[in-house]
Write a protein that holds these residues in place. Structure first.
Motif, PDB file in Angstrom:
ATOM      1  N   GLY A 133       0.835  -1.195   0.000  1.00 56.12           N
ATOM      2  CA  GLY A 133       0.000   0.000   0.000  1.00 56.12           C
ATOM      3  C   GLY A 133       0.867   1.241   0.000  1.00 56.12           C
ATOM      4  O   GLY A 133       1.646   1.480  -0.921  1.00 56.12           O
ATOM      5  N   ASN A 134       0.756   2.021   1.067  1.00 54.48           N
ATOM      6  CA  ASN A 134       1.524   3.261   1.140  1.00 54.48           C
ATOM      7  C   ASN A 134       2.743   3.146   2.049  1.00 54.48           C
ATOM      8  O   ASN A 134       3.232   4.132   2.590  1.00 54.48           O
ATOM      9  CB  ASN A 134       0.636   4.418   1.625  1.00 54.48           C
ATOM     10  N   ARG A 135       3.251   1.934   2.197  1.00 46.01           N
ATOM     11  CA  ARG A 135       4.413   1.719   3.058  1.00 46.01           C
ATOM     12  C   ARG A 135       5.383   0.755   2.395  1.00 46.01           C
ATOM     13  O   ARG A 135       4.985  -0.204   1.736  1.00 46.01           O
ATOM     14  CB  ARG A 135       3.983   1.170   4.420  1.00 46.01           C
ATOM     15  N   ALA A 136       6.675   1.017   2.569  1.00 41.61           N
ATOM     16  CA  ALA A 136       7.722   0.109   2.095  1.00 41.61           C
ATOM     17  C   ALA A 136       8.833   0.061   3.134  1.00 41.61           C
ATOM     18  O   ALA A 136       9.165   1.082   3.751  1.00 41.61           O
ATOM     19  CB  ALA A 136       8.269   0.571   0.744  1.00 41.61           C
ATOM     20  N   ASP A 137       9.394  -1.135   3.344  1.00 40.52           N
ATOM     21  CA  ASP A 137      10.456  -1.328   4.345  1.00 40.52           C
ATOM     22  C   ASP A 137      11.551  -2.209   3.767  1.00 40.52           C
ATOM     23  O   ASP A 137      11.295  -3.044   2.897  1.00 40.52           O
ATOM     24  CB  ASP A 137       9.914  -2.030   5.598  1.00 40.52           C
ATOM     25  N   LEU A 138      12.752  -2.040   4.296  1.00 37.11           N
ATOM     26  CA  LEU A 138      13.809  -3.018   4.027  1.00 37.11           C
ATOM     27  C   LEU A 138      14.843  -2.948   5.133  1.00 37.11           C
ATOM     28  O   LEU A 138      14.924  -1.967   5.885  1.00 37.11           O
ATOM     29  CB  LEU A 138      14.455  -2.796   2.658  1.00 37.11           C
ATOM     30  N   GLY A 139      15.645  -4.006   5.217  1.00 39.21           N
ATOM     31  CA  GLY A 139      16.707  -4.071   6.209  1.00 39.21           C
ATOM     32  C   GLY A 139      18.067  -4.148   5.538  1.00 39.21           C
ATOM     33  O   GLY A 139      18.204  -4.708   4.448  1.00 39.21           O
ATOM     34  N   LEU A 140      19.075  -3.586   6.186  1.00 43.07           N
ATOM     35  CA  LEU A 140      20.461  -3.634   5.714  1.00 43.07           C
ATOM     36  C   LEU A 140      21.317  -4.202   6.841  1.00 43.07           C
ATOM     37  O   LEU A 140      21.212  -3.762   7.998  1.00 43.07           O
ATOM     38  CB  LEU A 140      20.940  -2.230   5.327  1.00 43.07           C
ATOM     39  N   TYR A 141      22.195  -5.159   6.487  1.00 39.01           N
ATOM     40  CA  TYR A 141      22.948  -5.883   7.499  1.00 39.01           C
ATOM     41  C   TYR A 141      24.379  -6.118   7.028  1.00 39.01           C
ATOM     42  O   TYR A 141      24.731  -5.848   5.881  1.00 39.01           O
ATOM     43  CB  TYR A 141      22.271  -7.235   7.806  1.00 39.01           C
ATOM     44  N   ARG A 142      25.171  -6.676   7.936  1.00 37.46           N
ATOM     45  CA  ARG A 142      26.537  -7.066   7.625  1.00 37.46           C
ATOM     46  C   ARG A 142      26.737  -8.549   7.931  1.00 37.46           C
ATOM     47  O   ARG A 142      26.032  -9.119   8.764  1.00 37.46           O
ATOM     48  CB  ARG A 142      27.545  -6.254   8.461  1.00 37.46           C
ATOM     49  N   THR A 143      27.716  -9.136   7.255  1.00 41.15           N
ATOM     50  CA  THR A 143      28.055 -10.538   7.525  1.00 41.15           C
ATOM     51  C   THR A 143      29.289 -10.648   8.403  1.00 41.15           C
ATOM     52  O   THR A 143      29.641 -11.743   8.835  1.00 41.15           O
ATOM     53  CB  THR A 143      28.309 -11.288   6.202  1.00 41.15           C
ATOM     54  N   GLU A 144      29.972  -9.525   8.660  1.00 41.29           N
ATOM     55  CA  GLU A 144      31.185  -9.539   9.475  1.00 41.29           C
ATOM     56  C   GLU A 144      31.106  -8.450  10.543  1.00 41.29           C
ATOM     57  O   GLU A 144      30.332  -7.505  10.445  1.00 41.29           O
ATOM     58  CB  GLU A 144      32.429  -9.302   8.596  1.00 41.29           C
ATOM     59  N   TRP A 145      31.959  -8.603  11.570  1.00 46.43           N
ATOM     60  CA  TRP A 145      32.051  -7.626  12.650  1.00 46.43           C
ATOM     61  C   TRP A 145      32.521  -6.299  12.082  1.00 46.43           C
ATOM     62  O   TRP A 145      33.376  -6.268  11.206  1.00 46.43           O
ATOM     63  CB  TRP A 145      33.062  -8.158  13.676  1.00 46.43           C
ATOM     64  N   PRO A 146      31.996  -5.168  12.556  1.00 41.40           N
ATOM     65  CA  PRO A 146      30.963  -5.011  13.576  1.00 41.40           C
ATOM     66  C   PRO A 146      29.577  -5.318  13.029  1.00 41.40           C
ATOM     67  O   PRO A 146      29.350  -5.249  11.821  1.00 41.40           O
ATOM     68  CB  PRO A 146      31.082  -3.526  13.950  1.00 41.40           C
ATOM     69  N   ALA A 147      28.670  -5.663  13.921  1.00 42.07           N
ATOM     70  CA  ALA A 147      27.312  -6.001  13.492  1.00 42.07           C
ATOM     71  C   ALA A 147      26.518  -4.736  13.180  1.00 42.07           C
ATOM     72  O   ALA A 147      26.678  -3.705  13.843  1.00 42.07           O
ATOM     73  CB  ALA A 147      26.610  -6.804  14.582  1.00 42.07           C
ATOM     74  N   LEU A 148      25.680  -4.837  12.176  1.00 39.89           N
ATOM     75  CA  LEU A 148      24.815  -3.727  11.771  1.00 39.89           C
ATOM     76  C   LEU A 148      23.385  -4.223  11.649  1.00 39.89           C
ATOM     77  O   LEU A 148      23.133  -5.261  11.044  1.00 39.89           O
ATOM     78  CB  LEU A 148      25.273  -3.157  10.421  1.00 39.89           C
TER      79      LEU A 148
END
Length: 446
Positions: A75-90
């Motif tokens: 609808g009127n919303r969109a989301d996503l996540g961004l991460y890391r595979t190595e230290w430091p964690a995000l």
């Protein structure tokens, strides 16, 4: 690609950023949001995301970001996540509200550990990132600070109920963080001249009319006396109705609550208490260490001298012992998935069981009649079996379970009485731990 979650690392502080801004609904979404990624790619010094996660997980690339936003639009919303595979964690979250709602860009990111931001140069890059975003997208309020210190400050409610916080948001200067971006409305509330004259490491007026304020060069150093003094000066300047000494005192109290404490747990229970501490929120961790270091378990009372043991009063001794073994197997059946070591019936399995029952808040989360009728007999029998198998103990059966005894050296122990005391409350799981009774029995076996 397995992402490194901030929850995978040991309990410690992290850097939290929240950013609440707006964007133009007329422009193409990719074009309008490209500056978000451009600044991230330029200034994310050592913590750049390498994974994009929407409906599926992809290697970071701008095309992957656009694809994920398209897939996750609801609808009127969109989301996503961004991460890391190595230290430091995000752990980074991007949320868009789209027309017919007022277009809104929300960014929240956590980088763990906070100690990663000990260097002033890396912190400068982080500030430049936020400055770039706040210069491009009209901001209501943004901040970056220690996650733990924010929790101790009572953020984001700051003493308000949830409904009031949701309605009003950050409508006045409740707290001054390491990094702050005050939107035009907040600036005018305080007074632009006063805002720009704030004593701080960096104060800059942005093109949108917002003001960027950084209290100290290093984010990780926020709790030092010098950084707290700078934070208090800025807060009291922006809120002249507050008493500077009271503000500074509160900040020092928070620093004391976060200061490292050396664990000095009772040696018999150190393996258990270390795990209990690890379950505490990181901002409560040091206080919990201090509490459990000062705590001493009560000496077990569930025993008699061997020469005062009650004699067996059952007709078939072997049948009674098999009954205890069967009851103990009931505990194995209950715990084996969560506590695999329970199959071994060792002292270590008692500690694992202690921690499981404590973690699950078992005395409070289960029906009392179920605990009394099923859990207590199974726990008592299992404790007795561990005494028998590991300390050379011997069951002295009785018709009443609470009178059943295990002879070890010059004492007889009452495992079913211990189990009843143990299951009274969550605190009782520590006060009457199975582990501690075993260790005391071990010392008195002769």
């Amino acid at each position: 690609m397995k992402v490194l979650s901030v929850h995978d690392l040991k309990p410690e502080d992290s850097l939290l950023l929240t950013f609440d801004g707006a964007f133009s609904p007329q422009a193409a979404l990719e074009r309008e949001l490209a500056p978000v990624l451009q600044a991230l790619e330029e200034y994310a010094d050592g913590w750049m995301p390498d994974v994009v996660k929407g409906k599926r997980q992809r290697k970071y690339a701008r095309a992957a970001v656009w694809k994920s936003l398209e897939e996750d639009r609801d609808g009127n919303r969109a989301d996503l996540g961004l991460y890391r595979t190595e230290w430091p964690a995000l752990d980074m979250w991007l949320r868009l509200w789209l027309p017919p709602r007022a277009p809104d860009l929300g960014i929240m990111l956590t980088v763990k550990p906070l100690s990663f931001f000990a260097e002033a140069e890396r912190c400068h890059h982080f500030v430049e990132l936020v400055r770039a975003w706040a210069s491009r997208y009209p901001v209501t309020y943004a901040m970056a600070h220690s996650t733990d210190d924010r929790a101790l400050a009572g953020a984001p409610n700051f003493g308000r109920d949830d409904e009031t916080e949701y309605r009003d948001g950050f409508d006045k200067i409740y707290e001054v963080c390491w990094l702050n971006v005050f939107g035009p409305k907040l600036v005018e509330t305080v007074g632009r001249e006063r805002m720009l004259s704030t004593p701080a490491h960096r104060v800059e007026e942005l093109p949108s009319g917002s003001v960027l304020l950084v209290t100290w060069p290093s984010a990780a150093d926020f709790a030092s006396r010098e950084a707290r003094l700078a934070q208090a000066r800025a807060h009291a300047h922006l809120r002249p109705d507050l008493d500077f000494d009271a503000v500074l005192r509160t900040l020092h109290e928070r620093s004391a609550m976060l200061a490292p404490v050396e664990p000095r747990f009772h040696p018999d229970l150190a393996p258990l208490l270390s795990r209990v501490v690890d379950r505490a929120a990181s901002y409560e961790r040091q206080r919990r260490i201090a509490e459990l270091s000062a705590w001493q378990p009560p000496e077990p009372e569930e025993w008699r001298p061997a020469d005062s043991a009650l004699p067996p009063d059952v007709e078939d001794m072997e049948s009674a012992r098999k009954h205890y073994s069967t009851l103990a197997e009931h505990l194995v059946a209950l715990l084996h998935t969560e506590v695999p070591s329970v199959f071994e019936a060792t002292p270590e399995s008692l500690t694992d069981a202690d921690f499981y029952f404590w973690r699950e808040e078992f005395p409070k989360s289960r029906l009392r009649e179920v605990i009394d009728e099923h859990a207590v007999p199974a726990i008592g029998a299992y404790l007795g079996e561990v005494l028998v198998r590991n300390l050379g103990g011997r069951w002295i059966p009785r018709q009443k379970l609470e009178e059943a005894q295990v002879l070890v050296g010059n004492r007889v122990w009452l495992p079913f009485v211990r189990a009843r005391n143990y299951m009274r409350s969550r605190q009782s799981l520590l006060d009457y731990s199975l582990t501690y009774l075993y260790r005391i029995a071990e010392r008195h076996r002769g």
